[in-house]
Scaffold this motif. Structure first.
Motif, PDB file in Angstrom:
ATOM      1  N   ALA B 519      -1.029  -2.524  -1.325  1.00 27.71           N
ATOM      2  CA  ALA B 519      -0.944  -3.248  -0.043  1.00 27.71           C
ATOM      3  C   ALA B 519       0.278  -2.811   0.761  1.00 27.71           C
ATOM      4  O   ALA B 519       0.221  -2.699   1.981  1.00 27.71           O
ATOM      5  CB  ALA B 519      -0.909  -4.755  -0.284  1.00 27.71           C
ATOM      6  N   ASN B 520       1.381  -2.558   0.075  1.00 24.05           N
ATOM      7  CA  ASN B 520       2.605  -2.183   0.780  1.00 24.05           C
ATOM      8  C   ASN B 520       2.927  -0.700   0.589  1.00 24.05           C
ATOM      9  O   ASN B 520       4.091  -0.305   0.558  1.00 24.05           O
ATOM     10  CB  ASN B 520       3.768  -3.059   0.330  1.00 24.05           C
ATOM     11  N   LEU B 584      10.597  -5.638  -1.059  1.00 23.19           N
ATOM     12  CA  LEU B 584       9.180  -5.936  -0.810  1.00 23.19           C
ATOM     13  C   LEU B 584       8.294  -5.361  -1.917  1.00 23.19           C
ATOM     14  O   LEU B 584       7.336  -6.002  -2.357  1.00 23.19           O
ATOM     15  CB  LEU B 584       8.755  -5.394   0.554  1.00 23.19           C
ATOM     16  N   ASP B 589       5.234  -8.074  -2.381  1.00 18.25           N
ATOM     17  CA  ASP B 589       5.080  -9.045  -1.294  1.00 18.25           C
ATOM     18  C   ASP B 589       3.638  -9.037  -0.789  1.00 18.25           C
ATOM     19  O   ASP B 589       3.079  -7.986  -0.503  1.00 18.25           O
ATOM     20  CB  ASP B 589       6.036  -8.689  -0.146  1.00 18.25           C
ATOM     21  N   ASP B 590       3.044 -10.232  -0.718  1.00 19.60           N
ATOM     22  CA  ASP B 590       1.627 -10.297  -0.351  1.00 19.60           C
ATOM     23  C   ASP B 590       1.398 -10.894   1.032  1.00 19.60           C
ATOM     24  O   ASP B 590       0.290 -11.330   1.345  1.00 19.60           O
ATOM     25  CB  ASP B 590       0.837 -11.062  -1.412  1.00 19.60           C
ATOM     26  N   THR B 591       2.435 -10.899   1.863  1.00 21.35           N
ATOM     27  CA  THR B 591       2.301 -11.503   3.198  1.00 21.35           C
ATOM     28  C   THR B 591       1.142 -10.891   3.984  1.00 21.35           C
ATOM     29  O   THR B 591       0.336 -11.605   4.584  1.00 21.35           O
ATOM     30  CB  THR B 591       3.606 -11.336   3.996  1.00 21.35           C
ATOM     31  N   CYS B 592       1.067  -9.575   3.994  1.00 22.02           N
ATOM     32  CA  CYS B 592       0.028  -8.905   4.795  1.00 22.02           C
ATOM     33  C   CYS B 592      -1.338  -9.014   4.115  1.00 22.02           C
ATOM     34  O   CYS B 592      -2.343  -9.294   4.766  1.00 22.02           O
ATOM     35  CB  CYS B 592       0.389  -7.435   5.005  1.00 22.02           C
ATOM     36  N   LEU B 593      -1.339  -8.817   2.802  1.00 15.25           N
ATOM     37  CA  LEU B 593      -2.604  -8.867   2.063  1.00 15.25           C
ATOM     38  C   LEU B 593      -3.270 -10.235   2.193  1.00 15.25           C
ATOM     39  O   LEU B 593      -4.490 -10.338   2.320  1.00 15.25           O
ATOM     40  CB  LEU B 593      -2.325  -8.548   0.590  1.00 15.25           C
ATOM     41  N   LYS B 594      -2.449 -11.275   2.188  1.00 13.92           N
ATOM     42  CA  LYS B 594      -2.996 -12.638   2.191  1.00 13.92           C
ATOM     43  C   LYS B 594      -3.305 -13.167   3.591  1.00 13.92           C
ATOM     44  O   LYS B 594      -3.850 -14.254   3.741  1.00 13.92           O
ATOM     45  CB  LYS B 594      -1.993 -13.597   1.514  1.00 13.92           C
ATOM     46  N   MET B 595      -2.891 -12.421   4.595  1.00 13.41           N
ATOM     47  CA  MET B 595      -3.167 -12.872   5.972  1.00 13.41           C
ATOM     48  C   MET B 595      -4.665 -12.752   6.209  1.00 13.41           C
ATOM     49  O   MET B 595      -5.229 -11.677   6.152  1.00 13.41           O
ATOM     50  CB  MET B 595      -2.408 -12.010   6.965  1.00 13.41           C
ATOM     51  N   TRP B 599      -7.008 -16.089  10.655  1.00 12.79           N
ATOM     52  CA  TRP B 599      -5.707 -16.707  10.991  1.00 12.79           C
ATOM     53  C   TRP B 599      -5.034 -16.027  12.191  1.00 12.79           C
ATOM     54  O   TRP B 599      -4.074 -16.548  12.739  1.00 12.79           O
ATOM     55  CB  TRP B 599      -4.751 -16.646   9.799  1.00 12.79           C
TER      56      TRP B 599
END
Lengths: 600, 600
Positions: B519-520, B584, B589-595, B599
């Motif tokens: 993801a990152n 990250l 870090d899953d901020t982008c994956l979980k967006m 939303w």
């Protein structure tokens, strides 16, 4: 290509849920307004921006104004759009009822103008400059000047400009050479050359009112010898009706990377014919007066940058939802259907970054607009004073941060589109080109950095800074969910380090080490800007976290979840980047300062 | 506007003092060469690039190719430049003497081509694509195909293209639909549509040789069913002389942000007339073959990006030395003379960043070119193998890093010019527009990130990575001044953390968590790229520190001091920015994956 200019749900959230704009109707100046009138005027702006401005945004970029026989040829749609804007009363939107205005709060007018810039920055330039020039005359002009010019500017009969820059001096206004010689008839004769004057010529209106900086013969050197003059393109009679041509003429059009709809001109004053100029206020006070317009313009630049960033985000978001391409990295079946690219984590990263930059930038600019409202209309005199100080401190940040990050958002929008984004068949490359002006004009971001670290931070014994810290403290304490508290903690820790480094820079400045201390002013601006925008995200997150609990539809829950996730992006991905600024500032890193020109 | 394309002193430093390119003449393939012949060919390239390419760079941007009556109209200067390039033997520069080539090392040819791209990326596109297509036929084509096409491509009678992308599939080659149906006459009938094909039509040469990916009916799904075909614009006889028109036609020209001199085309195959295609090598092996060309093209993209960044740096450096504006922050006398803007610390920062990006990017690309030389000509078979593995690992970095940071350098060049930089009267905005293609084409940088973290790092039990670490170790140990040792220590510490995070990502991949781990990937590419470029700067600094001691002129001392200061810039200002990537990646870090899409 989407029709959405600025997400209306987001705007309503920012204006009403975060900023409580509806409370302004309690104030005397806005007492005839209501949330309904605010919404109606916003609705009008959104609709007019889509129908009259967005419709020729690409055409105006592709057919830029041309210099033909001493005249400027422009698309007729620009004039139509300008007249629609004026006709709807937006030119005078901020002004008093007695001047034909609507007495709208800055917060609401700024939001309205956001739609116009998002739709078409080039065309929006003309009315915005006109309003700003009119406001300068309103505040500093004589009654006679006001009577002559204001009605025509606010009705859209004339446009206005600000004419500061000269070819040999650029950002260094101290060095301007345009001269003003008094005559017995009350006017001055202006002689000189200006460059990069936006809207300096057009084929929209009957007359143009230039606000010109010049030096009266014998004036003190430097910025203390600058005076401000009204220089109309056509001389006017007592009622302001145009007569003979004045001696200001178009020396040439400048061909720009973007913002092509707004003419950028080289003007010559007094070259072929005498150029009459009318002194505004006192001699030698011109820069002080002009700073009112420049400060407004700086906030306007930030706002424009934020919404052009926003517009690119809206475009690329729609594209990413529609465009099918590839599969998840874990999907190994080549015959499974392709997925929308928004399903790829890296595309989500680029969209989330755009959301964080655009909505964060918009929040910052709306906050600035509210400070203007408070500065002029807060019932408490002390609060009016404080709002002014806070705005003064934040102006370089409001100008620079959205212009850096709005442009970066547009860069990411291009990347989301991939090959398509690189073509002129899709709209995002124009967004980037238009936005790229914003880190340059109205004082480059390097100048903003010097303004912040060299002046604004220390002004009034740092009273502005203390006010900022107080305001932030309230929102840090308001964080009451686990996620928000975590973010508040990060922000609070970063803030402490920033305050410490500010103190050490202050000592260094006091010790007379200006060059060394200010060498890395751009790092300080980045640090400061990121802290302020992190705060903007915490404010939004606090509200969203509270509202999420009681939200009563999927759409509402999705909206608030999106806000929280964008806040998380800012706190995980963006705020930590200031660690590097802190180190460089703490060490007063001299790598750049010590680099000798002959070493390059 | 400067004449300098790439600083010759810097190129000599990189080629001879850092990379010991002159040692290549010991190898059999280059035994007829000498440092003098290398320098002579570089001198020719520099001069020809200035005289024949730079001269119409702006004109070709302003007068982009037009589609008139099914033909492409182009500036005649493009054809002249192409013919000069071919006439000087550059098309065949890398190739064997028996093919009419010069058997020049890749290191030297890449440097030569650097001048042409720096001078005019749009025009340089045609010869570069031709060489790459010719090399594909040389390696994978049959004798008959070689005999028919190579002589005409290497002499400049025909150009070449690579035709991969299709409108509905973009980066996802698995989904291409262009079909190939065998006939009894030995050729295939090609049917389909391609888009963004650079040089797909032109008015330079008699014929165009398209290298086309298509699927033979009944082929396996996905990338395993892709074959490679030669599709000439005009069918050719046994000697390769052109005859009847083949059924490949121009469906349209694409209008781009930059790189306007190179036509970008939509092509249709077999629409109006039968389109003959000739299978290269074995069926279904096309993507593997094409990857040779793509890998070359990716290194070429990186090289181009680095030198366009370099060109903008040269322009803005000259401007900053000439342009007088303002005074030092400590200078309070407004009547003191204005200073060149290079005296302002913030302008130095922007120049130093450009120097660090351009020269660092160039060093990386020259290192890549040397690996190509070693891969094919190193006397030790083991070393040849290792060079290939290292190149394979570094290809995504060589493609992506200079394209990100070369573009960023051009952005800074615009900012150094200020208002002037935003106009089309000055050259730097075109540099940026041209360069902005590079993070997109030949696999977006997001794709490069997935290639690096999803594949290259782990290939051959991470042998490539181990080789890289060994190579870096040698330079870390070679640091023997205080400054260099300090930088080596920073690099070494960062490296240890990067290795650790790589191991943890590897475990996560092994555990089947592909989506989460990758993801990152863009953070990993940034981390990895910055480490590699920091190493490139350490290599340069080690040499410069040694040479500074014995330098015998001010010019030489200034040159080496500049190298050391740029290295310091990279180590103080750039390398530490990877701290954020490390966090990250460490946290996955899953901020982008979980967006969630809803939303946004």
């Amino acid at each position: 290509m989407t029709d959405t200019l600025i997400d209306r749900r987001d705007l309503a959230f920012q204006l009403y849920e975060v900023m409580n704009t509806q409370a302004l109707i309690e104030r005397a100046r806005f007492s005839e307004h209501s949330k309904e009138t605010f919404d109606a005027v916003i609705e009008t702006a959104d609709k007019m921006a889509r129908e009259k401005f967005a419709s020729h945004n690409s055409a105006a970029d592709k057919n830029e104004p041309a210099f033909v026989d001493g005249q400027v040829e422009m698309l007729p749609e620009v004039k139509e759009a300008f007249e629609a804007y004026a006709g709807a009363g937006f030119l005078a939107g901020r002004f008093d009822y007695e001047l034909g205005g609507m007495q709208l709060p800055e917060s609401v007018m700024a939001a309205c103008n956001g739609f116009f810039t998002a739709a078409n920055p080039g065309t929006a330039g003309y009315p915005f400059l006109t309003t700003a020039a009119a406001n300068l005359i309103r505040v500093f002009g004589s009654d006679e000047q006001r009577n002559r010019f204001l009605p025509h500017m606010l009705s859209g009969r004339y446009t206005g400009t600000m004419a500061l820059t000269e070819p040999h001096a650029g950002s260094s206004l101290a060095d301007i050479r345009t001269s003003a010689t008094p005559t017995d008839d009350g006017h001055y004769l202006i002689k000189g050359a200006k460059i990069y004057i936006s809207g300096g010529e057009q084929s929209i209106t009957e007359n143009i009112v230039h606000m010109v900086l010049a030096k009266i013969k014998g004036a003190p050197p430097g910025v203390k010898g600058i005076s401000l003059f009204i220089v109309p393109k056509f001389r006017v009679d007592d009622e302001g009706n145009p007569g003979d041509r004045n001696g200001v003429s178009l020396a040439g059009l400048i061909h720009k990377l973007g913002y092509r709809g707004t003419t950028s001109t080289a003007l010559s004053f007094g070259d072929d014919a005498p150029c009459h100029g009318f002194l505004v206020g006192e001699p030698h006070q011109g820069l002080k007066y002009m700073f009112q317009m420049m400060n407004e313009a700086r906030v306007g630049v930030g706002f424009g940058a934020a919404v052009i960033g926003y517009r690119g985000y809206m475009h690329s978001l729609e594209y990413a939802k529609d465009r099918l391409q590839g599969r998840k990295t874990s999907e190994k079946d080549p015959e499974s259907p392709q997925v929308p690219i928004i399903d790829h984590a890296d595309v989500r990263r680029m969209l989330l970054a755009q959301k964080a930059y655009s909505e964060g930038g918009l929040a910052l600019c709306l906050f600035g607009a509210r400070l203007m409202d408070d500065q002029h209309t807060h019932p408490d005199a002390q609060k009016r004073l404080e709002a002014g100080k806070l705005l003064d401190l934040l102006t370089p940040v409001i100008k620079a941060w959205p212009s850096d990050y709005g442009t970066r958002a547009n860069d990411l929008a291009i990347q989301v589109y991939g090959g398509a984004g690189y073509t002129r068949e899709y709209p995002v490359e124009q967004c980037w080109r238009d936005n790229r002006l914003n880190p340059i004009h109205e004082g480059t971001n390097g100048i903003q950095a010097l303004d912040l670290l060299g002046r604004k931070i220390w002004q009034d014994q740092s009273h502005g800074l203390q006010l900022l810290l107080q305001e932030m403290q309230a929102d840090l304490q308001a964080a009451n969910t686990e996620r928000c508290q975590q973010w508040a903690l990060s922000l609070s820790e970063t803030l402490q380090q920033a305050v410490k480094v500010t103190q050490s820079l202050g000592k260094s400045l006091m010790a007379g080490k200006a060059d060394e201390t200010l060498a890395n002013a751009s790092c300080y601006l980045h640090l400061f800007g990121h802290i302020v925008v992190a705060w903007m995200w915490l404010r939004q997150a606090n509200v969203a976290a509270g509202a999420l609990v009681s939200a009563n539809s999927d759409a509402e829950r999705n909206f608030y979840q999106g806000k929280l996730q964008a806040a998380q992006y800012f706190f995980h991905w963006e705020l930590p980047t200031v660690a590097q600024d802190l180190v460089l500032l703490r060490n007063q890193d001299d790598t750049c300062l010590k680099m000798k020109p002959e070493w390059f």
